[in-house]
Design a protein around this motif. Structure first.
Motif, short mmCIF file in Angstrom:
data_model
loop_
_atom_site.label_atom_id
_atom_site.label_comp_id
_atom_site.label_asym_id
_atom_site.label_seq_id
_atom_site.Cartn_x
_atom_site.Cartn_y
_atom_site.Cartn_z
N HIS A 27 7.54 10.48 9.80
CA HIS A 27 8.64 9.53 9.65
C HIS A 27 9.54 10.00 8.51
O HIS A 27 9.33 11.08 7.95
CB HIS A 27 8.10 8.12 9.35
N GLY A 28 10.52 9.19 8.16
CA GLY A 28 11.45 9.57 7.09
C GLY A 28 11.27 8.78 5.81
O GLY A 28 12.16 8.78 4.96
N GLY A 29 10.13 8.10 5.67
CA GLY A 29 9.91 7.29 4.47
C GLY A 29 8.73 7.79 3.65
O GLY A 29 8.25 8.90 3.83
N HIS A 30 8.25 6.95 2.76
CA HIS A 30 7.08 7.28 1.96
C HIS A 30 5.81 6.98 2.75
O HIS A 30 5.83 6.20 3.69
CB HIS A 30 7.06 6.45 0.67
N SER A 31 4.71 7.59 2.34
CA SER A 31 3.41 7.28 2.95
C SER A 31 2.47 6.79 1.86
O SER A 31 2.75 6.92 0.67
CB SER A 31 2.83 8.52 3.64
N GLY A 32 1.34 6.24 2.29
CA GLY A 32 0.36 5.74 1.34
C GLY A 32 -0.72 6.75 1.01
O GLY A 32 -1.75 6.39 0.43
N SER A 33 -0.52 8.01 1.36
CA SER A 33 -1.52 9.05 1.11
C SER A 33 -1.74 9.26 -0.39
O SER A 33 -0.79 9.15 -1.18
CB SER A 33 -1.07 10.38 1.72
N PRO A 34 -2.97 9.57 -0.80
CA PRO A 34 -3.18 9.96 -2.20
C PRO A 34 -2.46 11.27 -2.48
O PRO A 34 -2.15 12.03 -1.55
CB PRO A 34 -4.70 10.12 -2.30
N VAL A 35 -2.18 11.52 -3.74
CA VAL A 35 -1.46 12.73 -4.13
C VAL A 35 -2.31 13.53 -5.11
O VAL A 35 -3.29 13.02 -5.67
CB VAL A 35 -0.09 12.39 -4.76
N GLY A 36 -1.93 14.77 -5.32
CA GLY A 36 -2.68 15.63 -6.21
C GLY A 36 -2.45 15.32 -7.68
O GLY A 36 -1.38 14.84 -8.07
N LEU A 37 -3.46 15.60 -8.47
CA LEU A 37 -3.37 15.55 -9.93
C LEU A 37 -3.89 16.88 -10.44
O LEU A 37 -5.02 17.27 -10.16
CB LEU A 37 -4.20 14.39 -10.49
N TYR A 38 -3.05 17.60 -11.18
CA TYR A 38 -3.36 18.95 -11.62
C TYR A 38 -3.20 18.99 -13.15
O TYR A 38 -2.12 18.69 -13.67
CB TYR A 38 -2.40 19.96 -10.98
N VAL A 39 -4.27 19.35 -13.87
CA VAL A 39 -4.24 19.23 -15.33
C VAL A 39 -4.77 20.51 -15.99
O VAL A 39 -5.75 21.10 -15.54
CB VAL A 39 -5.07 18.03 -15.81
N LYS A 40 -4.10 20.89 -17.07
CA LYS A 40 -4.49 22.08 -17.83
C LYS A 40 -4.21 21.82 -19.30
O LYS A 40 -3.23 21.18 -19.65
CB LYS A 40 -3.68 23.29 -17.35
N LEU A 86 0.83 -1.21 0.00
CA LEU A 86 0.00 0.00 0.00
C LEU A 86 0.86 1.25 0.00
O LEU A 86 0.36 2.35 -0.28
CB LEU A 86 -0.94 0.00 1.21
N VAL A 87 2.14 1.10 0.32
CA VAL A 87 3.09 2.21 0.26
C VAL A 87 4.10 1.91 -0.84
O VAL A 87 4.88 0.96 -0.74
CB VAL A 87 3.81 2.41 1.61
N THR A 88 4.09 2.72 -1.87
CA THR A 88 4.94 2.45 -3.04
C THR A 88 6.33 3.04 -2.87
O THR A 88 6.57 3.92 -2.04
CB THR A 88 4.28 3.04 -4.31
#
Length: 489
Positions: free
Chosen positions: A448-461, A100-102
């Motif tokens: 923490h000092g690693g990656h998280s499983g949070s969703p990220v933004g997608l911004y499109v134009k 779940l954490v990439t």
């Protein structure tokens, strides 16, 4: 002849119908006109000719909005990060096939191929079979292709657009695959070697590229990128660099991401103005600063990434109906929390930090020196932290925290007990502790000092942007781009 909607409804209201009938007719007309408008808009949208995919490595939503708070309080950047104002703003998930954490390799592969794979995989599926990627689709369809990054040109994210290996750490194999690929333009600080310790150095790989007919450009040579009809690899002006300097540490003459982006636009447009091109751009050191939990460096990296977006927007202004700009992140790094543990934030306090944690560590080691008989006193050390981080000046330090910092300082002189290792750096613990306290005092906290499983933004134009309203996972991004741009049916 189609009457104006309001005039049509006025005429209907003047006829002798029941109120219910009038309402039904009005609703039918409104629905019909709305359908016609949407259809007309869709048919007017042109197939994007110039496609930019920008990836802020480790750039979660909180990193973006944390940057805006930092900018508004310090004046060190625009009050509004440019891409947050794009017409399409949504969220995407980033998990890999194995977790779940990439990591950046699996997410880079998802963003380039549209397929989930295991962490550490580079352009291959879960069975280690090579996956075709969007740059290869574009090239096969006759378009130009380019990649640019602020870190190593054979690092995970750019490599996802040209390489196929079982592990992201096979740096030399990945570099040789870049040299043997069809990518028209590539840029990064330098070539990484195996595990950054063994294998051939960047100079050897540069010679291999030249032998393959690729031009290597550095420094001022980047300004002439448009004149090169052959394949091009742009590298840092400093041959010793395998990652560009943090924006917060930048010196006059240092190569920056914007240099690579402008060179890429110039080169690809000169070659493919008629057909079009695909250009992936990565802000790689947002992630590095996130791993270090270094807020000031992180936010200035987001600002630096936004400056690269400005160059893309300037190009888009010249080709408004033919350009598609897609911005996202491969994952979030550090688990950044805004306003942690308190209802008051002081983002302006981070302006007290003038250098990244990496440079501050070098400065601290120089301050301490190598003569253990002349170790600076704690009061002298406090002056150092006051000058470089604002502690005991702008930021008050309570007795409990001061004692903890003093103990950490004392342990700095005990062999083997003074270092804190993160993915991309090794810090002296007292410096790391002091930066952590500065961040918490400003109410920026890191989980923490690693990656998280949070969703990220997608911004499109740009052309076809509305298609991304239906995108909810990172694997859908390259597939949607390829369909819109005509790389695949």
């Amino acid at each position: 002849m189609i009457l104006h909607l309001s005039e049509t409804i006025r005429q209907i209201n003047g006829l002798i119908f029941t109120d219910m009938t009038k309402t039904k007719i009005r609703n039918l007309i409104i629905a019909a006109v709305t359908f016609l408008l949407i259809s007309a808009s869709a048919s007017a949208a042109k197939q994007p000719k110039y496609v930019f995919l920008l990836i802020g490595d480790g750039m979660g939503v909180n990193e973006v909005f944390g940057t805006q708070l930092y900018n508004r309080a310090t004046g060190l950047g625009p009050e509004t990060v440019n891409f947050t104002q794009f017409p399409v703003v949504t969220l995407v998930t980033t998990h890999s096939a194995s977790s779940l954490v990439t990591d950046s390799a699996a997410s880079g592969t998802a963003l380039s191929t549209g397929v989930k794979t295991y962490n550490d995989a580079m352009g291959v599926d879960i069975d280690r079979n090579p996956l075709p990627n969007i740059a290869e689709w574009a090239k096969a369809a006759g378009f130009g292709t380019g990649v640019a990054t602020s870190v190593g040109v054979n690092h995970a994210t750019p490599a996802a657009f040209y390489a196929h290996t079982a592990s992201r750490n096979e740096y030399e194999k990945i570099a040789l695959q870049l040299i043997g690929s069809d990518i028209d333009f590539a840029a990064g600080a330098g070539f990484l070697n195996e595990a950054r310790k063994t294998g051939h150095d960047s100079a050897y790989l540069e010679e291999q590229a030249k032998a393959a007919g690729i031009s290597i450009l550095r420094g001022d040579e980047l300004r002439n990128a448009a004149a090169h009809k052959e394949r091009v690899i742009c590298l840092s002006a400093d041959p010793e660099e395998t990652e560009l300097q943090y924006a917060i540490d930048r010196r006059p003459g240092d190569t920056q991401l914007c240099d690579f982006v402008q060179a890429g636009i110039d080169n690809l447009y000169a070659k493919y103005a008629k057909k079009g091109f695909f250009f992936m751009i990565e802000g790689g050191k947002i992630d590095y600063a996130g791993h270090n939990n270094d807020g000031a460096a992180n936010f200035q990296e987001v600002n630096d990434f936004a400056k690269a977006v400005d160059l893309v927007l300037a190009f888009s202004d010249k080709h408004p109906d033919e350009t598609l700009i897609v911005i996202t992140a491969d994952h979030e790094t550090g688990g950044l929390i805004l306003g942690a543990g308190q209802y008051l934030m002081n983002p302006g306090w981070l302006a007290s930090q003038k250098k990244s944690e990496v440079i501050l560590n070098d400065m601290f080691r120089e301050f301490v020196g190598n003569d253990w008989k002349k170790v600076p006193s704690w009061e002298e050390a406090k002056d150092w932290f006051r000058d470089n981080l604002g502690l005991w000046d702008t930021i008050k330090v309570d007795p409990k925290t001061e004692r903890a910092l003093w103990e950490s300082y004392e342990r700095s002189f005990i062999p083997g007990s003074s270092q804190v290792s993160t993915l991309y750096s090794v810090s002296t613990k007292v410096v790391s502790d002091a930066i952590e306290y500065l961040n918490r005092s400003a109410a920026y906290d890191w989980a923490h000092g690693g990656h998280s499983g949070s969703p990220v933004g997608l911004y499109v134009k740009g052309s076809g942007a509305e298609a991304f309203l239906e995108v909810h996972d990172n694997t859908q991004i390259p597939v949607t781009i390829a369909k819109l741009a005509g790389y695949r049916k």
